[in-house]
Design a protein around this motif. Sequence first.
Motif, PDB file in Angstrom:
ATOM      1  N   ARG A  11      22.938 -22.912  20.140  1.00 31.90           N
ATOM      2  CA  ARG A  11      22.708 -21.561  20.622  1.00 31.90           C
ATOM      3  C   ARG A  11      21.623 -21.548  21.691  1.00 31.90           C
ATOM      4  N   ARG A  12      20.614 -22.377  21.542  1.00 32.68           N
ATOM      5  CA  ARG A  12      19.522 -22.412  22.512  1.00 32.68           C
ATOM      6  C   ARG A  12      20.011 -22.883  23.877  1.00 32.68           C
ATOM      7  N   ARG A  13      20.884 -23.855  23.892  1.00 32.45           N
ATOM      8  CA  ARG A  13      21.420 -24.340  25.173  1.00 32.45           C
ATOM      9  C   ARG A  13      22.223 -23.253  25.874  1.00 32.45           C
ATOM     10  N   ASN A  14      22.925 -22.443  25.121  1.00 31.95           N
ATOM     11  CA  ASN A  14      23.782 -21.428  25.713  1.00 31.95           C
ATOM     12  C   ASN A  14      23.037 -20.192  26.180  1.00 31.95           C
ATOM     13  N   VAL A  15      21.796 -20.021  25.804  1.00 31.50           N
ATOM     14  CA  VAL A  15      21.027 -18.848  26.220  1.00 31.50           C
ATOM     15  C   VAL A  15      20.965 -18.768  27.738  1.00 31.50           C
ATOM     16  N   THR A  16      20.771 -19.881  28.394  1.00 35.22           N
ATOM     17  CA  THR A  16      20.631 -19.881  29.846  1.00 35.22           C
ATOM     18  C   THR A  16      21.920 -19.499  30.561  1.00 35.22           C
ATOM     19  N   PRO A  70      12.161 -14.496  27.946  1.00 35.20           N
ATOM     20  CA  PRO A  70      11.750 -15.107  26.676  1.00 35.20           C
ATOM     21  C   PRO A  70      12.148 -14.276  25.448  1.00 35.20           C
ATOM     22  N   LYS A  71      12.121 -12.959  25.584  1.00 34.06           N
ATOM     23  CA  LYS A  71      12.511 -12.111  24.452  1.00 34.06           C
ATOM     24  C   LYS A  71      14.006 -12.203  24.187  1.00 34.06           C
ATOM     25  N   ILE A  72      14.789 -12.361  25.238  1.00 37.95           N
ATOM     26  CA  ILE A  72      16.230 -12.562  25.064  1.00 37.95           C
ATOM     27  C   ILE A  72      16.472 -13.881  24.349  1.00 37.95           C
ATOM     28  N   ALA A  73      15.784 -14.925  24.785  1.00 38.15           N
ATOM     29  CA  ALA A  73      15.932 -16.236  24.148  1.00 38.15           C
ATOM     30  C   ALA A  73      15.511 -16.188  22.687  1.00 38.15           C
ATOM     31  N   MET A  74      14.449 -15.470  22.406  1.00 35.84           N
ATOM     32  CA  MET A  74      13.979 -15.357  21.029  1.00 35.84           C
ATOM     33  C   MET A  74      15.018 -14.649  20.157  1.00 35.84           C
ATOM     34  N   GLU A  76      18.157 -14.362  20.666  1.00 37.45           N
ATOM     35  CA  GLU A  76      19.393 -15.127  20.613  1.00 37.45           C
ATOM     36  C   GLU A  76      19.293 -16.329  19.677  1.00 37.45           C
ATOM     37  N   THR A  77      18.135 -16.918  19.561  1.00 35.90           N
ATOM     38  CA  THR A  77      18.016 -18.174  18.819  1.00 35.90           C
ATOM     39  C   THR A  77      17.446 -18.033  17.420  1.00 35.90           C
ATOM     40  N   THR A  78      16.749 -16.966  17.119  1.00 35.49           N
ATOM     41  CA  THR A  78      16.142 -16.859  15.801  1.00 35.49           C
ATOM     42  C   THR A  78      17.171 -16.462  14.743  1.00 35.49           C
ATOM     43  N   PRO A  79      17.061 -17.042  13.570  1.00 34.83           N
ATOM     44  CA  PRO A  79      17.952 -16.619  12.489  1.00 34.83           C
ATOM     45  C   PRO A  79      17.439 -15.359  11.763  1.00 34.83           C
ATOM     46  N   ASP A  80      16.199 -14.979  12.019  1.00 33.72           N
ATOM     47  CA  ASP A  80      15.572 -13.847  11.331  1.00 33.72           C
ATOM     48  C   ASP A  80      16.013 -12.516  11.958  1.00 33.72           C
ATOM     49  N   PRO A  81      16.738 -11.674  11.207  1.00 27.12           N
ATOM     50  CA  PRO A  81      17.216 -10.410  11.772  1.00 27.12           C
ATOM     51  C   PRO A  81      16.090  -9.455  12.164  1.00 27.12           C
ATOM     52  N   THR A  82      14.962  -9.533  11.498  1.00 20.23           N
ATOM     53  CA  THR A  82      13.832  -8.670  11.839  1.00 20.23           C
ATOM     54  C   THR A  82      13.294  -9.006  13.225  1.00 20.23           C
ATOM     55  N   ILE A  83      13.198 -10.280  13.511  1.00 19.09           N
ATOM     56  CA  ILE A  83      12.716 -10.721  14.826  1.00 19.09           C
ATOM     57  C   ILE A  83      13.737 -10.357  15.903  1.00 19.09           C
ATOM     58  N   LYS A  84      15.019 -10.505  15.587  1.00 25.88           N
ATOM     59  CA  LYS A  84      16.065 -10.123  16.539  1.00 25.88           C
ATOM     60  C   LYS A  84      15.935  -8.654  16.921  1.00 25.88           C
ATOM     61  N   ALA A  86      13.373  -6.627  16.561  1.00 27.86           N
ATOM     62  CA  ALA A  86      12.108  -6.353  17.245  1.00 27.86           C
ATOM     63  C   ALA A  86      12.194  -6.775  18.715  1.00 27.86           C
ATOM     64  N   SER A  87      12.818  -7.905  18.974  1.00 30.08           N
ATOM     65  CA  SER A  87      12.980  -8.378  20.354  1.00 30.08           C
ATOM     66  C   SER A  87      13.875  -7.445  21.149  1.00 30.08           C
ATOM     67  N   ILE A  88      14.968  -7.020  20.549  1.00 28.83           N
ATOM     68  CA  ILE A  88      15.893  -6.100  21.224  1.00 28.83           C
ATOM     69  C   ILE A  88      15.188  -4.791  21.545  1.00 28.83           C
ATOM     70  N   SER A  89      14.445  -4.280  20.587  1.00 33.75           N
ATOM     71  CA  SER A  89      13.702  -3.031  20.790  1.00 33.75           C
ATOM     72  C   SER A  89      12.680  -3.175  21.916  1.00 33.75           C
ATOM     73  N   SER A  90      11.990  -4.290  21.933  1.00 36.57           N
ATOM     74  CA  SER A  90      10.997  -4.549  22.975  1.00 36.57           C
ATOM     75  C   SER A  90      11.650  -4.642  24.353  1.00 36.57           C
ATOM     76  N   ILE A  91      12.797  -5.282  24.431  1.00 39.82           N
ATOM     77  CA  ILE A  91      13.514  -5.402  25.706  1.00 39.82           C
ATOM     78  C   ILE A  91      13.936  -4.022  26.203  1.00 39.82           C
ATOM     79  N   GLN A  92      14.407  -3.180  25.297  1.00 39.47           N
ATOM     80  CA  GLN A  92      14.809  -1.826  25.678  1.00 39.47           C
ATOM     81  C   GLN A  92      13.615  -1.027  26.216  1.00 39.47           C
TER      82      GLN A  92
END
Length: 141
Positions: A11-16, A70-74, A76-84, A86-92
């Motif tokens: 998944r990390r390789r595909n983020v780019t 970096p927030k998109i990468a985070m 996309e790659t984290t398995p933790d739904p809370t972090i996902k 939070a990152s999506i909210s921050s990007i918005q």
Amino acid sequence: MKKNYSLYNYRRRNVTKLPVYRKALYIFKLSRQIVEYLRGDKSVIELHNSKIASDQFSDKLVMTSLGLAPKIAMAETTPDPTIKLASISSIQKNTAALLHYCESLELTHGQGKEFLHLLRKEVKKFGHLQNKWALGISNKN
């Protein structure tokens, strides 16, 4: 455990390759070029320390756009739904902030309005991409 690790690397390789990630990088490059045009060769530290309103908005524009990829990468790659989430909210929030900084720069700075308009157009495109991507990420949980 090794299976999860290989999934993480995959998944990390595909983020780019994600369109939303590439657009985030483009927005950062465009932001930096516009600020360089508007404010000259001032460094980000000089912009940050300045008392001039257009310098402060320029600093915020560059720093906010820098944080998108970096927030998109985070997310996309984290398995933790809370972090996902939070990152999506921050990007918005950052996407809305970028639009605000563009408008503020147009009001405080006379030149470069056509470039700021272009940046705003790209940020709006990013917002649409980001919404589709975020919906896909949210559905994976």
